[in-house]
Design an enzyme around this catalytic site. Structure first.
Site, PDB file in Angstrom:
ATOM      1  CE1 TYR A 145      -2.294  -3.428   2.097  1.00 16.83           C
ATOM      2  CE2 TYR A 145      -3.763  -2.399   0.511  1.00 16.83           C
ATOM      3  CZ  TYR A 145      -3.425  -3.480   1.315  1.00 16.83           C
ATOM      4  OH  TYR A 145      -4.210  -4.593   1.309  1.00 16.83           O
TER       5      TYR A 145
ATOM      6  CG  ASP B 227       4.810   1.971  -4.277  1.00 13.20           C
ATOM      7  OD1 ASP B 227       4.661   0.739  -4.258  1.00 13.20           O
ATOM      8  OD2 ASP B 227       5.916   2.529  -4.201  1.00 13.20           O
TER       9      ASP B 227
ATOM     10  NE  ARG C  22       2.997  -3.509   5.233  1.00 12.44           N
ATOM     11  CZ  ARG C  22       2.072  -4.348   4.804  1.00 12.44           C
ATOM     12  NH1 ARG C  22       1.795  -5.453   5.469  1.00 12.44           N
ATOM     13  NH2 ARG C  22       1.404  -4.116   3.679  1.00 12.44           N
TER      14      ARG C  22
ATOM     15  CD  GLU D 263       9.100   5.968   1.789  1.00  8.30           C
ATOM     16  OE1 GLU D 263       9.740   5.114   1.152  1.00  8.30           O
ATOM     17  OE2 GLU D 263       9.040   7.148   1.435  1.00  8.30           O
TER      18      GLU D 263
HETATM   19  O1  TRH Z   1       2.011  -1.317   2.667  1.00 11.39           O
HETATM   20  P1  TRH Z   1       3.464  -1.128   2.791  1.00 11.39           P
HETATM   21  O2  TRH Z   1       4.262  -2.357   3.008  1.00 11.39           O
HETATM   22  O3  TRH Z   1       4.019  -0.401   1.486  1.00 11.39           O
HETATM   23  C1  TRH Z   1       5.298  -0.722   0.958  1.00 11.39           C
HETATM   24  C2  TRH Z   1       6.287   0.332   1.431  1.00 11.39           C
HETATM   25  O4  TRH Z   1       5.804   1.625   1.159  1.00 11.39           O
HETATM   26  C3  TRH Z   1       7.607   0.147   0.699  1.00 11.39           C
HETATM   27  O5  TRH Z   1       8.472   1.237   1.001  1.00 11.39           O
HETATM   28  C4  TRH Z   1       7.376   0.081  -0.790  1.00 11.39           C
HETATM   29  O6  TRH Z   1       8.597  -0.182  -1.430  1.00 11.39           O
HETATM   30  C5  TRH Z   1       6.403  -1.021  -1.083  1.00 11.39           C
HETATM   31  O7  TRH Z   1       5.152  -0.716  -0.435  1.00 11.39           O
HETATM   32  C6  TRH Z   1       6.180  -1.152  -2.558  1.00 11.39           C
HETATM   33  O8  TRH Z   1       3.789  -0.145   3.996  1.00 11.39           O
HETATM   34  P2  TRH Z   1       3.589   1.415   4.185  1.00 11.39           P
HETATM   35  O9  TRH Z   1       4.651   2.145   3.451  1.00 11.39           O
HETATM   36  O10 TRH Z   1       3.491   1.641   5.647  1.00 11.39           O
HETATM   37  O11 TRH Z   1       2.199   1.766   3.514  1.00 11.39           O
HETATM   38  C7  TRH Z   1       1.001   1.384   4.122  1.00 11.39           C
HETATM   39  C8  TRH Z   1      -0.031   2.450   3.831  1.00 11.39           C
HETATM   40  O12 TRH Z   1      -1.330   1.981   4.211  1.00 11.39           O
HETATM   41  C9  TRH Z   1       0.206   3.708   4.657  1.00 11.39           C
HETATM   42  O13 TRH Z   1      -0.089   4.846   3.871  1.00 11.39           O
HETATM   43  C10 TRH Z   1      -0.775   3.577   5.784  1.00 11.39           C
HETATM   44  C11 TRH Z   1      -1.932   2.937   5.085  1.00 11.39           C
HETATM   45  N1  TRH Z   1      -2.859   2.215   5.973  1.00 11.39           N
HETATM   46  C12 TRH Z   1      -4.096   2.782   6.150  1.00 11.39           C
HETATM   47  O14 TRH Z   1      -4.379   3.885   5.648  1.00 11.39           O
HETATM   48  N2  TRH Z   1      -5.005   2.134   6.915  1.00 11.39           N
HETATM   49  C13 TRH Z   1      -4.728   0.940   7.516  1.00 11.39           C
HETATM   50  O15 TRH Z   1      -5.610   0.374   8.204  1.00 11.39           O
HETATM   51  C14 TRH Z   1      -3.417   0.367   7.325  1.00 11.39           C
HETATM   52  C15 TRH Z   1      -3.068  -0.911   8.010  1.00 11.39           C
HETATM   53  C16 TRH Z   1      -2.488   1.031   6.543  1.00 11.39           C
END
Ligand code: TRH
Length: 372
Positions: free
Chosen positions: A16, A18, A264, A266
């Site tokens: 999620y 990106d 996790r 970014e």
């Molecule tokens: O989901 P991710 O593992 O995304 C990853 C990282 O961004 C990584 O750097 C990238 O290379 C890869 O994708 C392709 O973790 P991240 O970055 O924390 O993103 C999660 C997003 O989801 C963040 O914007 C928060 C959002 N989120 C919600 O809005 N509601 C929720 O209930 C949850 C659990 C997350």
């Protein structure tokens, strides 16, 4: 006065983040800088997971002040009207017709590549540099988020910290029973042992897990009875609450009300730092263990002025958890748990230091203003 037009491009690699980062940026550009913002994204359904009013089947829609377009619908010949600024999310690549139109424009739009976040020192030396494009008369600037004044900073919405403090003031801080944990991580073989340690521990603990997270570990630990969103499961001193995906703002509140946040990638990693609670980071797994270099670089920065006992407990737990070593993770939990009050105080100091740095979105807007 015509509002400047900014187009943000995003391709969802997986998960999620990106979409999460590009959406957060687009929202803030529109809300705080009165810009005319279009987000071109390939998987609109990913965005809809945490922005429920987004409709994946609609070719163009306006949500939170942002025009949302399917990247597949981007013009293939002749772009009608180029924006003033193009933000390329994480080197996702721009449509050919777009690049061709940019190359013919005079002046061309300002083209900025938003890079992935890293605490590694080399970031300070490359942030803001331009690279001429080999085949086109265009240059692309590199914007590196980071943790120092020599980087592009971090996204921090206006009044975020005031809103956080007002929210926290309503929590019964002193009666922090049960211990509240938010678990947003990648698959991790250490989790069943950690769940055992929590359920056999000496205090009640509630673990909130967003739906779809840690399912293999839950499947193993619960012999196949993985709770669905809205369901809970209790064993010993531990209660597991599986939650539906929340909006980004509601996710922030989950982090603010917890004592320990497992995050996790970014964006949630940054949000846990703004939450100023004890947290555990599982970086996005990369080849040749590059993600561990990112973790170590961050710990180097984060753990300065943290007392040695808490710093050792933090590093030991993060390393065991990222090694996915169940026995070491379970053993490292007690010293980490003992440090969480100190880690929360340290997290506030860290957050204040970060908040004193130039904010990422405002930095981008200022950078563009100086060049347009
Ligand atoms: O989901 P991710 O593992 O995304 C990853 C990282 O961004 C990584 O750097 C990238 O290379 C890869 O994708 C392709 O973790 P991240 O970055 O924390 O993103 C999660 C997003 O989801 C963040 O914007 C928060 C959002 N989120 C919600 O809005 N509601 C929720 O209930 C949850 C659990 C997350």
């Amino acid at each position: 006065m015509n509002r400047l037009r900014w187009d943000v491009f995003c391709r969802v690699v997986d998960n999620y983040g990106d979409a999460g980062v590009c959406w957060r940026l687009a929202r803030q550009l529109a809300a705080e800088h009165a810009l005319d913002v279009t987000l071109w994204i390939d998987r609109v359904a990913t965005l809809a997971r945490f922005q429920p009013e987004v409709r994946p089947d609609v070719p163009s829609q306006s949500v939170a002040g942002v025009t949302l377009r399917h990247l597949a619908d981007a013009p293939t010949t002749g772009v009608p009207a180029l924006p003033d600024v193009v933000i390329e999310g994480f080197g996702c690549g721009l449509p050919d017709a777009y690049l061709a139109a940019m190359a013919q424009a005079s002046p061309p739009p300002l083209w900025i590549n938003l890079e992935y976040l890293s605490a590694e020192p080399w970031v300070d030396t490359v942030h803001g540099l331009a690279s001429p494009q080999p085949r086109l008369p265009l240059e692309r600037f590199f914007w590196f988020p980071g943790f120092t004044a020599h980087t592009g900073g971090l996204i921090r919405e206006a009044r975020l910290l005031d809103t956080r403090d007002a929210f926290a003031a309503n929590l019964q801080e002193q009666a922090r029973q049960p211990l509240r944990v938010t678990l947003f991580c990648y698959p991790n073989r250490a989790l069943p042992a950690l769940f055992d340690a929590w359920s056999e521990g000496d205090e009640p603990l509630v673990c909130a897990i967003p739906e779809g997270v840690a399912t293999a570990a839950l499947d193993e630990w619960l012999q196949g009875n993985v709770p669905h969103a809205g369901q809970s499961f209790a064993r010993g001193r531990m209660q597991l609450d599986v939650l539906p995906f929340a909006t980004q703002d509601a996710f922030d509140r989950m982090l603010w009300r917890s004592d320990v946040n497992f995050v996790r990638g970014e964006d949630s990693f940054v949000r846990a730092q703004w939450a100023a609670r004890a947290f555990v980071w599982q970086p996005y797994p990369q080849d040749e263990n590059a993600h561990r270099l990112k973790m170590d670089a961050f710990l180097d920065r984060y753990a300065t002025d943290l007392d040695l006992r808490s710093s050792a407990a933090l590093a030991a737990f993060w390393q065991a958890f990222n090694d996915e070593d169940g026995a070491r993770t379970a053993a490292a939990w007690a010293p980490f748990r003992a440090a969480i009050t100190d880690l929360a105080a340290h997290g506030r100091r860290w957050g204040e230091r970060l908040a004193a740095l130039p904010e990422l979105t405002a930095g981008l807007v200022g950078f563009a203003r100086n060049r347009l």
